[in-house]
Design an enzyme around this catalytic site. Structure first.
Site: not given
Ligand code: ARG
Length: 465
Positions: A22, A109, A154-155, A276, A282, A284, A289, A316, A321, A324
């Protein structure tokens, strides 16, 4: 060789390695990971679990790594499983055995749970700063436009006259709720998961109160299983951001309409609009948007984390993972939107005469015509009907209510007198709506005051974010 090599006799398959890693996205947690490790090692040393000398070496090494990472001197590649392993490995290369003692009484964890929490808190504060700026800019424009008449809809049909200031203050109220929501979320995530270990804490005599305090949390979280598996705060922050984006999107949609030739209420500065490639005429409203478009993206991020968590047993699971990228994406997106919106509004030109003209057409004062008769004793429902008949007559004869002669009015009802024209004057229509929350100058000024003191109380608080 992986850090967990002891139990394994074969090297990991390269594809699995890359699939599992990761680091390519969680590298951005490095300041929080280092902050957490500094607090953890401090506590380990204070509890006599590691020596003071080892602690000193760890702190020095971590500070160096932080510097290297801030200076982009470390290349984040999938040779590292994640940012936590990466930092520990670099530390051990730097300081030897002391580095290997850092992870005593801790698991990745609780480490990752801590890092993501610290990141979320910090980013939420930065978002608050941007949001306050947007509220500030809108309030300033509202202040200059407490008598700028425009049609209220309204509307998407012209309904009653309001002022541009009144309309903008509606949005500042939505954004004020967004601020409060995000503040509540920050408060709710203000418990420290560090010390939860892999799931069941540890046999070392660690001091969770101390690490919680060192890291700025109110207290350690009460249950270790919950500590490592709770991602509610991610869901909550993404919900807050989704609602915030929904507000930004609605406001953007207004601006897009106002920029069209059909409305022409505003014109964006050249610096905040685009052209444009083929149509030379144009100009824009791309920013608006894109804000509207990116709103869908943030909703998607929220959906993604909800679905990821939905079926997970305690504690966990590696699925986590996946929390993120959704979080990072939503945070980045919202921050970008909050960067472009305030200056776009600040530099926007208002075509007040077009707003007024639009308010003069479309019988926005028909309610006031009915109210005029009601105030003379006619029951509202009858007055409403008479006013409707007059509007129909006007449509037929191509006139506005202000252009109907008094004689004509009196044919509709004898109680009409010369003061009807005053009652129909748009400024009077707005000004006589003095009710709390309404469009009159006084009322909007009260709304402005309320928002201004809300911002004032917070500005310093988030200045450092
Ligand atoms: N890279 C892992 C995550 O983002 C970290 C935790 C990993 N823990 C494990 N027991 N493999 O969640």
């Amino acid at each position: 060789m992986k850090m967990w090599a002891g139990r394994f006799t074969k090297e990991i398959d390269q594809t699995v390695n890359d699939f599992n890693s990761s680091i390519l996205f969680d590298y951005r947690l490095y300041p929080y990971d280092i902050q957490g490790s500094i607090a953890h090692s401090q506590m380990l040393s204070d509890q006599g679990i590691i020596s003071k000398e080892d602690k000193e070496k760890i702190h020095e090494g971590l500070r160096e790594i932080l510097k290297n990472m801030d200076a982009h001197e470390i290349e984040f590649t999938t040779q590292y499983e994640d940012i936590h392993m990466c930092i520990e490995q670099l530390l051990t290369e730097k300081i030897g055995d002391a580095g290997k003692r850092l992870h005593t009484g801790r698991s990745r964890n609780d480490q990752v749970a801590l890092d993501v929490r610290l990141y979320a808190q910090n980013q939420a504060q930065q978002i608050l700063k941007g949001l306050l700026r947007l509220i500030e800019v809108l309030t300033k424009i509202a202040k200059e436009n407490t008598t700028t008449i425009m049609p209220g809809y309204t509307h998407l049909q012209r309904a009653q006259p309001i002022t541009f200031g009144h309309l903008l203050m509606a949005y500042t109220n939505m954004f004020r709720r967004d601020v409060t929501r995000i503040e509540n979320t920050i408060e709710l995530m203000n418990e420290c998961p560090l010390g939860s270990g892999a799931l069941a804490t540890t046999t070392y005599p660690i001091n969770r109160e101390q690490t919680a305090k060192l890291l700025g949390f109110r207290k350690p979280c009460d249950n270790s299983l919950d500590g490592v598996s709770d991602r509610d705060y991610v869901v909550e922050l993404l919900s807050d951001l989704s609602i915030l984006m929904m507000h930004c999107s609605r406001l953007s949609e207004e601006v897009i309409a106002w920029c069209s030739w059909e409305f022409k209420f505003v014109e964006l500065s050249d610096a905040y609009a685009t052209g444009s490639s083929i149509m030379p005429q144009k100009k824009n409203p791309d920013i608006c948007e894109l804000v509207r478009g990116k709103t869908g993206r943030v909703f998607g991020d929220l959906q993604s984390i909800l679905v990821t968590l939905k079926g997970l047993p305690l504690a966990y699971n590696k699925d986590m993972q996946e929390d993120k990228e959704a979080l990072f994406d939503a945070v980045d997106t919202v921050k970008m939107c909050l960067d472009v919106l305030p200056p776009m509004f600040e530099t926007m030109t208002l075509y007040k005469e077009n707003m007024l003209k639009a308010a003069q057409e479309g019988f926005l004062n028909a309610t006031d015509c009915a109210d005029y008769l009601t105030k003379k004793g006619i029951p509202f429902r009858d007055a409403y009907k008479i006013s409707g008949t007059i509007v129909a007559w006007c449509v037929e004869n191509n006139k506005t209510l202000n252009e109907v002669s008094l004689k004509q009015y009196q044919q509709f009802h004898p109680l009409f007198e010369n003061d009807i024209y005053e009652a129909l004057d748009l400024m009077n229509c707005v000004e006589s709506r003095k009710v709390y929350g309404g469009p009159s100058k006084n009322s909007v000024e009260r709304q402005i005051q309320s928002i201004e003191s809300f911002i004032e109380n917070r500005k310093e608080m988030y200045e450092e974010a």
